[in-house]
Design an enzyme around this catalytic site. Sequence first.
Site, PDB file in Angstrom:
ATOM      1  CB  CYS A  89       9.218 -34.000 -17.553  1.00 42.82           C
ATOM      2  SG  CYS A  89       8.307 -33.329 -16.162  1.00 42.82           S
ATOM      3  CG  HIS A 145       8.486 -31.831 -21.399  1.00 41.37           C
ATOM      4  ND1 HIS A 145       8.694 -31.883 -20.042  1.00 41.37           N
ATOM      5  CD2 HIS A 145       9.260 -30.806 -21.859  1.00 41.37           C
ATOM      6  CE1 HIS A 145       9.538 -30.929 -19.682  1.00 41.37           C
ATOM      7  NE2 HIS A 145       9.899 -30.266 -20.772  1.00 41.37           N
TER       8      HIS A 145
END
Length: 551
Positions: A89, A145
């Site tokens: 990610c 994130h």
Amino acid sequence: MARPAGMSLGCMAALAYLSCLLLVLAHSTTRPGAPGTSGRPPHLVFVMVDDQGYGDVGYHGAQDIRTPVLDQLAARGVKLENYYVQPICSPSRSQLMTGRYQIHTGLQHSVIRSRQPLCLPPDAPTLPERLQQAGYSTHMVGKWHLGFCRARCLPTARGFGSFLGSLTGSGDHFTFRSCDGAEACGFDLHDGERPAWEMSGNYSTWLYVERVKQILRAHDGRKPLFLYVALQAAHTPLQAPAHLLQRHGSLGNRLRRHYAAMLSGVDEAVAEMVQEMRERGYYSNSVLVYSSDNGGQPLAGGCNWPLRGGKGSYWEGGVRAVGFVHSPLLERTGVVSRALIHISDWYPTLLALAGAPELDPQRLDGYDVWGAISRGLPCPRTEILFNIDPISHGHGEADQHSLTVSGFGIWDTGVRAAIRVGHWKLLTGNVGDGDWFPPQTFPGGPQQWQGGEKRQDQQRKTVWLFNVSADPYERSDLAEARPEVVKLLLSRIAEYNRTAVPARNPPDDPMADPQLHGGVWTPWLVQGEGEGEQGVEVADARYSKRAALFF
């Protein structure tokens, strides 16, 4: 609209989806044009989906994943079939936001953990910051994130005028409870800088698409818009509303059933976004980019078949992504592009479309690839450095052998690294699980895969070479047959490594625990705390002292 007697919420949702689908399909063919012909910069919409595998979209042959809207938008746009992202990610998101490889931002190792005092370096201008300077209104909806240890790390401090979404890497899709290990859990849904407690209970995909529609309705269409929609689906935990699960009730594999339902939700969300763009007058001067952030996770319902490997690995199944561009401004549509494109390319490409091209292209690792996508021109990119992760090296007795023998004295092949140059792809070190995971048709799940095809070439090896144009499934390792190519690509890795900044991987800080902050994941460091001279996070004795105080 009132619900007719006897009609379920699931039926209403299905009817709304059908309505959106018909509108999208009826109007998705538009005469191609060129950016700027209207005299106004285009509206830019970037949709990032979490953990969607290469085989998890209808137009890649999925039999159990239904994505009619994505299929049609891609079919009437440009499918990107030589498109790469990063295997996990944070690295993909950091390269989208900065246009720079991980080795140039210090984020070479893994994801940014929730309790880690780490975020995007402050000296790296972000895509939304540059677009704001160019006159764009910038909004983010979904998963960040990219670190949040300080207030200056938050999306609203890195160029977004508004933000609704999560700061951590994963969480419950309904309650927004996110855990970093079993011992640190907290609420992770934020509207701007505040926790959005009142929104708990909504399904993340529906919540995010409703915010997108609110933004489109409130925005003055005369001003260019950048909308970054980073959906939480289809990341674990695998959750979906009942009507979507019912739609896939015939799937015997429970993980696959939930995963398929989540991607059906994504398809519906994109349909609603495109419909709203049409109704509000954005569509005719817009560019929509759709991208997965990494390969699918086979152990959590994803499928990258027939590619090798999956999320977390540098095999094709981990880094080759679902991606397409849909826009009335494309000069050719209904085509497949095999131009070599990387997620870092969107930074200069979107800036150029916005009329604000990067003034110092040498600072970036990405390229402006709009000509290759829209017109089929030769692509300026000829190679991709996937990563060099020095922290991954398991120092031991094999070090000398991996440098002098398998590395020809050029590169220590015990270091995890991967590069593609032209047709050739080289991998070194521990590059992740290299199985070929079959389509998820076995009702028993992963335990039934033992009879499936397994990797045979990862025992006691630290270097692999493939011609991925001729062998996209990475079945024929040519490292021994073509040592001259191995040496050339090892030299390229070594050259890149000389430009790398030190990897940042500070230990977790116990002061990040949400229980110390009202049960919410939120910034916990003040400006300057835990920083080095260049704003680089450092570990020091304070962390261990804090641990002794609080745990």
